[in-house]
Enzyme design. Sequence first.
Site, mmCIF file in Angstrom:
data_model
loop_
_atom_site.group_PDB
_atom_site.id
_atom_site.type_symbol
_atom_site.label_atom_id
_atom_site.label_comp_id
_atom_site.label_asym_id
_atom_site.label_seq_id
_atom_site.Cartn_x
_atom_site.Cartn_y
_atom_site.Cartn_z
ATOM 1 N N ASP A 119 -2.346 -2.032 10.979
ATOM 2 C CA ASP A 119 -2.563 -1.868 9.538
ATOM 3 C C ASP A 119 -3.202 -3.096 8.884
ATOM 4 O O ASP A 119 -3.668 -3.012 7.744
ATOM 5 C CB ASP A 119 -1.229 -1.610 8.815
ATOM 6 C CG ASP A 119 -0.794 -0.163 8.898
ATOM 7 O OD1 ASP A 119 -1.569 0.663 9.419
ATOM 8 O OD2 ASP A 119 0.326 0.146 8.451
ATOM 9 N N LYS A 152 0.853 -1.192 0.000
ATOM 10 C CA LYS A 152 0.000 0.000 0.000
ATOM 11 C C LYS A 152 0.885 1.236 0.000
ATOM 12 O O LYS A 152 2.075 1.190 0.335
ATOM 13 C CB LYS A 152 -0.928 0.028 1.217
ATOM 14 C CG LYS A 152 -0.218 -0.046 2.587
ATOM 15 C CD LYS A 152 0.304 1.271 3.098
ATOM 16 C CE LYS A 152 0.932 1.131 4.489
ATOM 17 N NZ LYS A 152 1.649 2.350 4.936
#
EC number: 2.7.1.148
Length: 291
Positions: free
Chosen positions: A136, A11
């Site tokens: 996360d 990401k």
Amino acid sequence: MQSLSLRAHAKVNMHLWVGARRADGLHSIESVMQRITLADSLSLSRLDIPGRCEVCSPYMALPRENTLTRAYARFCQVTGVHDGVRVRVVKRIPAGSGLGGGSADAAALLCGLDTLFGTTLSARVLREVAYSVGSDVPFFLASQAACVLGGGEQLVPLVPKTGYLGLLVWPGLHSGSAQAYEDLDRLRACGVHAADGEQYSLRGATALSAHYAQDCARWRFFNSLDAPVQRRYPVVALARWDLARAGACFTAMSGSGSXVFGLYRDEEELRRAHKLLAKRWCWCVRVRLCG
């Protein structure tokens, strides 16, 4: 089922506001994350040793205890499964780059274990297990793009930006997230304004979503960790400056660094930038935004 293969996509953080440290030790955050095509590959197979998670990473040494072993342990605690598993990981996402490689791998493993052992966990339970592994990790379970709020447990899906191409530059430094957040706390304790962009009122999922929908050249996104990371590692600022000089319409450091990225509008712009920066940086990779 005896085996399966998965991909764990990295990401980038288009935006990362970091608030004060909470009572649980985490910092409140407001972030805009999007997955990219850079990915690790995981191969899972059953292992005839109960309670054992055997991790093999041929190109990158992993610590004995890592996000994969933690994910397996939490999965077993929640499901009661004690069958062993062998995990082969081909790492392409650099460690300590802020691209979420460890979290992405953990999320992929949780989904893979659920499939391999037929436990059919609900989305809610899977998110809870993921969050217990790392803040996360829930983002990587299903989201292509999302506002990530709180300690990472609150997700507001976004329509992914797919009209841009990306160029990643990693200076080869391992930037630890714990160190970055500690440095930020110290700067704030000394009265140092940690990010010029914090003057802007980009707060809350509604404001972030509306801003994200604009053309990237108009974005006023920022990263609260820029100042502490770039003070410790000035080369990170240099890499980002190189991307801007190479024509990127938006640049940012991802997460706690040390990777930076730039967005480009077309293949020719990206090709020219990559050709230029690959001469200056040993790790310079072209990517697409997942959608």
